[in-house]
Design an enzyme around this catalytic site. Structure first.
Site, PDB file in Angstrom:
ATOM      1  N   CYS A 240      82.935 -62.144 -12.066  1.00  0.00           N
ATOM      2  CA  CYS A 240      81.864 -61.293 -12.571  1.00  0.00           C
ATOM      3  C   CYS A 240      80.563 -61.851 -12.031  1.00  0.00           C
ATOM      4  O   CYS A 240      80.259 -63.027 -12.230  1.00  0.00           O
ATOM      5  CB  CYS A 240      81.855 -61.279 -14.101  1.00  0.00           C
ATOM      6  SG  CYS A 240      80.489 -60.306 -14.745  1.00  0.00           S
ATOM      7  N   ASN A 249      90.661 -62.640 -11.621  1.00  0.00           N
ATOM      8  CA  ASN A 249      91.614 -62.369 -12.692  1.00  0.00           C
ATOM      9  C   ASN A 249      92.955 -62.955 -12.283  1.00  0.00           C
ATOM     10  O   ASN A 249      93.205 -63.219 -11.115  1.00  0.00           O
ATOM     11  CB  ASN A 249      91.805 -60.853 -12.868  1.00  0.00           C
ATOM     12  CG  ASN A 249      90.540 -60.170 -13.283  1.00  0.00           C
ATOM     13  OD1 ASN A 249      89.611 -60.073 -12.500  1.00  0.00           O
ATOM     14  ND2 ASN A 249      90.488 -59.727 -14.515  1.00  0.00           N
TER      15      ASN A 249
HETATM   16  P1  HMG Z   1      68.491 -51.761 -16.485  1.00  0.00           P
HETATM   17  O1  HMG Z   1      67.725 -52.259 -15.297  1.00  0.00           O
HETATM   18  O2  HMG Z   1      68.166 -52.344 -17.818  1.00  0.00           O
HETATM   19  O3  HMG Z   1      68.537 -50.183 -16.621  1.00  0.00           O
HETATM   20  O4  HMG Z   1      70.025 -52.007 -16.180  1.00  0.00           O
HETATM   21  P2  HMG Z   1      67.525 -49.026 -16.437  1.00  0.00           P
HETATM   22  O5  HMG Z   1      67.980 -47.947 -17.344  1.00  0.00           O
HETATM   23  O6  HMG Z   1      66.101 -49.530 -16.544  1.00  0.00           O
HETATM   24  O7  HMG Z   1      67.792 -48.558 -14.936  1.00  0.00           O
HETATM   25  C1  HMG Z   1      67.432 -49.335 -13.822  1.00  0.00           C
HETATM   26  C2  HMG Z   1      67.835 -48.581 -12.564  1.00  0.00           C
HETATM   27  O8  HMG Z   1      69.257 -48.454 -12.517  1.00  0.00           O
HETATM   28  C3  HMG Z   1      67.294 -47.139 -12.506  1.00  0.00           C
HETATM   29  O9  HMG Z   1      67.122 -46.831 -11.136  1.00  0.00           O
HETATM   30  C4  HMG Z   1      68.444 -46.330 -13.040  1.00  0.00           C
HETATM   31  O10 HMG Z   1      68.440 -44.991 -12.591  1.00  0.00           O
HETATM   32  C5  HMG Z   1      69.621 -47.067 -12.471  1.00  0.00           C
HETATM   33  P3  HMG Z   1      65.658 -46.861 -10.437  1.00  0.00           P
HETATM   34  O11 HMG Z   1      64.833 -45.873 -11.217  1.00  0.00           O
HETATM   35  O12 HMG Z   1      65.182 -48.283 -10.595  1.00  0.00           O
HETATM   36  O13 HMG Z   1      65.927 -46.478  -9.020  1.00  0.00           O
HETATM   37  N1  HMG Z   1      70.846 -46.899 -13.284  1.00  0.00           N
HETATM   38  C6  HMG Z   1      72.021 -46.534 -12.790  1.00  0.00           C
HETATM   39  N2  HMG Z   1      72.422 -46.231 -11.525  1.00  0.00           N
HETATM   40  C7  HMG Z   1      73.710 -45.879 -11.372  1.00  0.00           C
HETATM   41  N3  HMG Z   1      74.605 -45.834 -12.395  1.00  0.00           N
HETATM   42  C8  HMG Z   1      74.230 -46.122 -13.650  1.00  0.00           C
HETATM   43  C9  HMG Z   1      72.883 -46.483 -13.875  1.00  0.00           C
HETATM   44  N4  HMG Z   1      72.217 -46.832 -14.977  1.00  0.00           N
HETATM   45  C10 HMG Z   1      70.952 -47.068 -14.607  1.00  0.00           C
HETATM   46  N5  HMG Z   1      75.130 -46.080 -14.628  1.00  0.00           N
HETATM   47  C11 HMG Z   1      72.349 -51.402 -16.423  1.00  0.00           C
HETATM   48  C12 HMG Z   1      71.014 -51.659 -17.145  1.00  0.00           C
HETATM   49  C13 HMG Z   1      73.426 -51.296 -17.491  1.00  0.00           C
HETATM   50  C14 HMG Z   1      72.257 -50.124 -15.621  1.00  0.00           C
HETATM   51  C15 HMG Z   1      72.605 -52.588 -15.468  1.00  0.00           C
HETATM   52  O14 HMG Z   1      72.466 -53.765 -16.201  1.00  0.00           O
HETATM   53  C16 HMG Z   1      73.969 -52.551 -14.834  1.00  0.00           C
HETATM   54  O15 HMG Z   1      74.278 -51.675 -14.047  1.00  0.00           O
HETATM   55  N6  HMG Z   1      74.814 -53.529 -15.194  1.00  0.00           N
HETATM   56  C17 HMG Z   1      76.198 -53.526 -14.715  1.00  0.00           C
HETATM   57  C18 HMG Z   1      76.632 -54.909 -14.489  1.00  0.00           C
HETATM   58  C19 HMG Z   1      78.078 -54.924 -14.083  1.00  0.00           C
HETATM   59  O16 HMG Z   1      78.618 -53.975 -13.526  1.00  0.00           O
HETATM   60  N7  HMG Z   1      78.742 -56.074 -14.342  1.00  0.00           N
HETATM   61  C20 HMG Z   1      80.106 -56.249 -13.980  1.00  0.00           C
HETATM   62  C21 HMG Z   1      81.033 -55.418 -14.787  1.00  0.00           C
HETATM   63  S1  HMG Z   1      81.414 -56.082 -16.399  1.00  0.00           S
HETATM   64  C22 HMG Z   1      82.678 -57.198 -16.090  1.00  0.00           C
HETATM   65  O17 HMG Z   1      83.001 -57.477 -14.957  1.00  0.00           O
HETATM   66  C23 HMG Z   1      83.424 -57.751 -17.253  1.00  0.00           C
HETATM   67  C24 HMG Z   1      84.834 -57.153 -17.408  1.00  0.00           C
HETATM   68  O18 HMG Z   1      85.610 -57.320 -16.246  1.00  0.00           O
HETATM   69  C25 HMG Z   1      85.528 -57.868 -18.569  1.00  0.00           C
HETATM   70  C26 HMG Z   1      85.431 -59.391 -18.416  1.00  0.00           C
HETATM   71  O19 HMG Z   1      86.076 -59.962 -17.556  1.00  0.00           O
HETATM   72  O20 HMG Z   1      84.641 -59.940 -19.179  1.00  0.00           O
HETATM   73  C27 HMG Z   1      84.768 -55.668 -17.746  1.00  0.00           C
HETATM   74 MG    MG Z   2      86.740 -59.202 -15.736  1.00  0.00          MG
END
Ligand code: HMG
Ligand code: MG
Length: 301
Positions: A240, A249
């Site tokens: 991650c 994983n």
């Molecule tokens: P933020 O910066 O707080 O959000 O991020 P925002 O609402 O201010 O948006 C910022 C920008 O992102 C904007 O664009 C939005 O339009 C865009 P700009 O105006 O700057 O050009 N945006 C998006 N674009 C595409 N798709 C979307 C989206 N949402 C906003 N859905 C946010 C908050 C949640 C978006 C950000 O923090 C994020 O994308 N985080 C994802 C992180 C991630 O993917 N991490 C890995 C996955 S989790 C994981 O791996 C764990 C897991 O495997 C289980 C485990 O092992 O623990 C599941």
């Molecule tokens: Mg994971």
């Protein structure tokens, strides 16, 4: 103690795996990876995530992956969605199901999705409301359930608390995630026990990273408790980007080898899976971390 006779493997390599690669993997390779996994018998596959491309550029082409995939009936093609924008992407590309995700660690949640645990649950309300209305099933994951990368203690009670809230929001599965792969079998059982005190054990899934080489032992501990929902990642890909030190994983090949040896059905053909592990590893220019993939390489025909 009795083991289940059958389990569901939820293959996360194309998402959790490739999200952590430094190199961007071309869309066609992702599509071929997913189609090969399905050919090997995988029936639930995470194809990518609709998250901010600034945060995770590796997943920016999920829309193209979803469009190019030849879908097989009976197979669930799932995507990760952090908010309504992500949900809209999932609907537009006709994902079969979505995954929402929170954590038992406040610090991790802030780093991963830029909000507190409570805020993330609030943010998921419109997502789950829409998914209910649209008839799209959703599962939920609880990161850092067995430990945090940020020098803080994670109690089983904290994991149970978030799990219950996500279950009450209608998630059909709560996936207990060891994001940084620090868990050991007894701790795994303690956490599952705490969660099973507040939600049905049938809906609990496990998603263990293998950073400390404990994941198979922890899966075995979960199987002993009757858990039937296992996440794993072909070739042991993954990590991650927002959890320092997290590696891949547990490899799906290693899990399937163990299940085969225990007489537990997964529906996955080990040799096809191992070929797929080598396909993606060759593309990435390295050998799979999976012992099983390496051991079987010369015994494939
Ligand atoms: P933020 O910066 O707080 O959000 O991020 P925002 O609402 O201010 O948006 C910022 C920008 O992102 C904007 O664009 C939005 O339009 C865009 P700009 O105006 O700057 O050009 N945006 C998006 N674009 C595409 N798709 C979307 C989206 N949402 C906003 N859905 C946010 C908050 C949640 C978006 C950000 O923090 C994020 O994308 N985080 C994802 C992180 C991630 O993917 N991490 C890995 C996955 S989790 C994981 O791996 C764990 C897991 O495997 C289980 C485990 O092992 O623990 C599941
Ligand atoms: Mg994971």
């Amino acid at each position: 103690m009795s083991y289940p006779s059958k389990v569901r493997i939820f293959e996360v390599g194309a998402r959790d795996g490739l999200q952590n690669e430094k190199q961007l993997v071309p869309c066609d390779i992702k599509v071929e990876l997913i189609e090969r996994l399905v050919d090997a018998g995988v029936t639930a596959v995470e194809t990518g995530s609709y998250v901010s491309p600034k945060w995770v550029p590796q997943m920016a082409d999920t829309v193209d992956v979803m469009a190019k995939l030849t879908r097989r009936s009976g197979v669930t093609y799932a995507v990760l969605t952090p908010n309504m924008k992500g949900y809209e992407g999932a609907v537009a590309s006709k994902a079969d199901e979505i995954e929402i995700f929170s954590a038992a660690s406040e610090m991790f949640n802030q780093k991963n999705i830029n909000c507190s645990i409570a805020e993330s649950l609030e943010r998921f309300i419109p997502v789950t409301d829409a998914a209910k209305k649209d008839g799209i099933p959703y599962r939920a994951s609880v990161s850092c359930a067995l430990g945090s990368p940020f020098a803080e203690e994670i109690t089983p009670a904290a994991v149970a608390d978030v799990s219950k809230k996500l279950y009450d929001m209608g998630a059909y599965e709560i996936s207990i995630a060891d994001t940084i792969g620090v868990g050991t079998p007894i701790r795994t059982k303690q956490v599952i026990e705490a969660v099973a005190d507040v939600i049905p054990i049938e809906v609990i899934g496990v998603h263990f990273h293998d950073t400390y080489g404990q994941a198979l032992a922890n899966y075995h501990a979960a199987l002993e408790m009757g858990i039937t929902r296992l996440d794993s990642s072909v070739a042991g890909l993954g990590g991650c980007p927002y959890a320092p030190g997290a590696t891949g994983n547990v490899a799906t090949e290693d899990v399937v080898y163990m299940l085969d040896g225990m007489g537990i059905e997964s529906g996955i053909d080990l040799k096809e899976l191992v070929r797929t592990a080598w396909f993606i590893s060759d593309h990435l220019g390295r050998i799979p971390v999976s012992n099983v993939a390496r051991a079987l390489k010369n015994k494939l025909n």
